[in-house]
Scaffold this motif. Structure first.
Motif, short mmCIF file in Angstrom:
data_model
loop_
_atom_site.label_atom_id
_atom_site.label_comp_id
_atom_site.label_asym_id
_atom_site.label_seq_id
_atom_site.Cartn_x
_atom_site.Cartn_y
_atom_site.Cartn_z
N VAL A 262 6.75 -10.81 -0.13
CA VAL A 262 5.32 -10.67 0.15
C VAL A 262 5.16 -9.68 1.30
O VAL A 262 5.71 -9.88 2.39
CB VAL A 262 4.69 -12.03 0.53
CG1 VAL A 262 3.20 -11.85 0.82
CG2 VAL A 262 4.89 -13.04 -0.58
N ILE A 263 4.44 -8.60 1.05
CA ILE A 263 4.21 -7.56 2.05
C ILE A 263 2.73 -7.58 2.44
O ILE A 263 1.84 -7.38 1.61
CB ILE A 263 4.59 -6.18 1.51
CG1 ILE A 263 6.07 -6.15 1.14
CG2 ILE A 263 4.28 -5.10 2.54
CD1 ILE A 263 6.54 -4.83 0.57
N HIS A 264 2.49 -7.86 3.72
CA HIS A 264 1.13 -7.95 4.25
C HIS A 264 0.83 -6.65 4.99
O HIS A 264 1.41 -6.37 6.04
CB HIS A 264 1.03 -9.16 5.19
CG HIS A 264 -0.35 -9.42 5.70
ND1 HIS A 264 -0.64 -10.42 6.59
CD2 HIS A 264 -1.53 -8.80 5.45
CE1 HIS A 264 -1.92 -10.40 6.87
NE2 HIS A 264 -2.48 -9.43 6.19
N LEU A 265 -0.08 -5.85 4.45
CA LEU A 265 -0.43 -4.58 5.07
C LEU A 265 -1.38 -4.82 6.25
O LEU A 265 -2.28 -5.65 6.18
CB LEU A 265 -1.11 -3.66 4.05
CG LEU A 265 -0.29 -3.32 2.81
CD1 LEU A 265 -1.10 -2.44 1.86
CD2 LEU A 265 1.01 -2.63 3.17
N LYS A 266 -1.16 -4.09 7.30
CA LYS A 266 -2.00 -4.22 8.50
C LYS A 266 -3.28 -3.42 8.28
O LYS A 266 -3.31 -2.20 8.48
CB LYS A 266 -1.25 -3.71 9.74
CG LYS A 266 -2.03 -3.91 11.03
CD LYS A 266 -1.24 -3.40 12.23
CE LYS A 266 -2.05 -3.57 13.52
NZ LYS A 266 -1.32 -3.07 14.70
N ARG A 267 -4.33 -4.11 7.90
CA ARG A 267 -5.61 -3.46 7.60
C ARG A 267 -6.59 -3.51 8.76
O ARG A 267 -7.65 -2.88 8.71
CB ARG A 267 -6.25 -4.11 6.38
CG ARG A 267 -5.60 -3.74 5.05
CD ARG A 267 -5.85 -2.30 4.73
NE ARG A 267 -5.27 -1.91 3.44
CZ ARG A 267 -5.14 -0.66 3.06
NH1 ARG A 267 -5.53 0.31 3.88
NH2 ARG A 267 -4.62 -0.36 1.90
N THR A 312 -3.52 -8.74 -3.59
CA THR A 312 -4.76 -9.26 -3.03
C THR A 312 -5.52 -8.10 -2.40
O THR A 312 -4.95 -7.34 -1.61
CB THR A 312 -4.48 -10.34 -1.96
OG1 THR A 312 -3.81 -11.44 -2.56
CG2 THR A 312 -5.78 -10.83 -1.34
N HIS A 314 -9.01 -6.62 -0.28
CA HIS A 314 -10.07 -6.98 0.66
C HIS A 314 -11.10 -5.86 0.71
O HIS A 314 -10.76 -4.70 0.93
CB HIS A 314 -9.51 -7.21 2.07
CG HIS A 314 -10.58 -7.55 3.08
ND1 HIS A 314 -11.23 -6.59 3.81
CD2 HIS A 314 -11.11 -8.74 3.45
CE1 HIS A 314 -12.11 -7.18 4.61
NE2 HIS A 314 -12.06 -8.48 4.40
N TYR A 323 -12.80 -10.95 -1.23
CA TYR A 323 -11.43 -10.87 -1.72
C TYR A 323 -11.42 -10.92 -3.26
O TYR A 323 -12.16 -11.70 -3.87
CB TYR A 323 -10.58 -12.01 -1.17
CG TYR A 323 -10.27 -11.90 0.30
CD1 TYR A 323 -9.13 -11.23 0.74
CD2 TYR A 323 -11.10 -12.47 1.26
CE1 TYR A 323 -8.84 -11.13 2.09
CE2 TYR A 323 -10.82 -12.38 2.61
CZ TYR A 323 -9.68 -11.70 3.02
OH TYR A 323 -9.40 -11.61 4.36
N TYR A 356 -4.36 -5.30 0.13
CA TYR A 356 -4.17 -6.00 1.41
C TYR A 356 -2.83 -6.74 1.46
O TYR A 356 -2.10 -6.65 2.44
CB TYR A 356 -5.35 -6.95 1.62
CG TYR A 356 -5.42 -7.58 3.00
CD1 TYR A 356 -4.96 -6.91 4.12
CD2 TYR A 356 -5.97 -8.84 3.17
CE1 TYR A 356 -5.05 -7.48 5.38
CE2 TYR A 356 -6.05 -9.42 4.42
CZ TYR A 356 -5.59 -8.74 5.52
OH TYR A 356 -5.66 -9.31 6.76
N VAL A 357 -2.52 -7.48 0.41
CA VAL A 357 -1.26 -8.21 0.33
C VAL A 357 -0.60 -7.89 -1.00
O VAL A 357 -1.25 -7.98 -2.06
CB VAL A 357 -1.46 -9.73 0.47
CG1 VAL A 357 -0.11 -10.45 0.50
CG2 VAL A 357 -2.24 -10.07 1.74
N PHE A 359 2.61 -8.60 -3.72
CA PHE A 359 3.55 -9.64 -4.13
C PHE A 359 4.57 -9.03 -5.11
O PHE A 359 4.18 -8.51 -6.16
CB PHE A 359 2.82 -10.81 -4.80
CG PHE A 359 1.84 -11.51 -3.89
CD1 PHE A 359 2.21 -12.65 -3.19
CD2 PHE A 359 0.54 -11.02 -3.74
CE1 PHE A 359 1.31 -13.30 -2.36
CE2 PHE A 359 -0.36 -11.66 -2.89
CZ PHE A 359 0.03 -12.80 -2.21
#
Length: 366
Positions: A262-267, A312, A314, A323, A356-357, A359
């Motif tokens: 899971v990669i969460h991008l810094k938005r 995901t 945003h 979302y 945003y996220v 998977f």
């Protein structure tokens, strides 16, 4: 008011609503209301039309939002007829000219003039009676209204139809009343719905230099995430040997990779004085994310390749947002999930600046 996906997303009416939250591509609408008591409920009319998909494997017809919502304050609101009448009053500026209505309903040119005039009269007269009728106009108009428009009171548990003579369940504490209007095909042709969907453009972005759209690859983001970072004076490291605070260097490493990544991008960017939503377009792989060059511990028995299976998204800014999700149902069949609506989409729509996220699942190396 800010409009998003044909609904009122946010009301900008206070000092806490900073203009810094408004982006260039946001859709803003200003409503002019008569001077009535603010204790009267604000009725918001959202429009829906029946969407009929075509082609093999098409989904069942469903009601889809369109246009810009209309709003009104209604004094002494008690029954559904007042809501019906107020909506038709708001629609008067969108009534199609008689000439356009005639052109839409022209029949065979060989028909005689008497028949054509009779047909036109049958079309035009109900339109006039809708607009000029009051809330107590009688049974004939009630039949036309119920056949051409359906009104539903939107609340959290669900929606209930608003009948002409039924009381409206409101109290003295009710401030907003959300009403969904189902348009029949007949009314779609009678009113200029294009005016409801297209707002006058006040700001002309083409008159100004267009800002270059920022973009970056996901691999560049990983490189930035794993590179050495000197700590500043506010983050000094306490050395146990010399017993003093020293400036240090921080570095993160990937030691092992999971089955599900899971990669969460810094938005969202924060500083001492500003908060900002980052709209940078991140170009991420869908089928062949290879992390072999980014891990410190090499395990030849495990694959370092991943395939995207969900995203995901945003939409919005710091003050609020919406979302949605893209999900691969298998064999490259992607679907978009937007609240209670689910519909298929093509793979070329997966990548956007709203991602945003991400998977990923581990796959065998190609």
């Amino acid at each position: 008011m800010q409009i998003y996906k044909n609904q009122i997303f946010r009301l900008l009416d206070g000092p806490s609503d900073s203009v810094a939250l408004i982006r260039d591509d946001d859709k803003l609408v200003a409503y002019r209301l008569p001077k009535v008591s603010e204790t009267c409920p604000l009725v918001v009319f959202s429009h829906q039309q029946l969407e009929r998909p075509y082609g093999f494997g098409a989904m069942a017809p469903n009601w889809k939002l369109f246009g810009v919502p209309l709003i009104a304050r209604i004094e002494n609101l008690s029954s559904g007829s007042e809501i019906h009448y107020q909506f038709l009053k708001l629609l008067r500026p969108f009534l199609m000219p008689v000439e356009d209505v005639v052109n839409d309903y022209d029949g065979d040119e060989t028909r005689n003039t008497v028949n054509e005039n009779s047909k036109v009269e049958g079309i035009v007269s109900p339109l006039v009676s809708y607009c000029d009728a009051g809330p107590d106009s009688g049974e004939e108009n009630d039949v036309h209204l119920n056949a051409d428009f359906k009104f539903y009171l939107v609340d959290k548990p669900g929606s209930s139809e608003i009948k002409m003579n039924d009381p409206v369940p409101i109290s003295s504490l009710t401030k907003n009343l959300d009403v969904t209007v189902h348009w029949s095909d007949k009314m779609i042709e009678k009113y200029d719905t294009c005016l409801l969907s297209s707002l006058p453009e006040v700001f002309k972005p083409q008159l100004f230099a267009k800002r270059h759209e920022e973009s970056i690859s996901l691999y560049k983001c990983l490189e930035g995430f794993l590179q050495e970072e000197p700590l500043g004076p506010d983050d000094m490291w306490y050395c146990p040997r010399c017993k003093k605070h020293q400036q240090a260097i921080k570095k993160l490493d990937l030691w092992r990779l999971p089955e599900i990544l899971v990669i969460h991008l810094k938005r969202f960017s924060y500083s001492r004085f500003f908060k900002n939503k980052l709209e940078t377009y991140v170009d991420f792989p869908i089928h062949d994310l290879n992390l072999s060059n980014y891990i410190s511990h090499i395990d030849n028995q495990l694959s370092n390749c991943y395939q995207l299976y969900a995203v995901t998204n945003h939409y919005g800014g710091m003050g609020g947002g919406h979302y949605t999700a893209f999900i691969d149902h298998g064999h490259g069949r992607w679907y978009e999930f937007d609240d209670d609506r689910v519909f298929p989409i093509s793979e070329d729509r997966i990548k956007s600046s709203a991602a945003y996220v991400l998977f990923y699942r581990r796959v065998r190396e190609m």
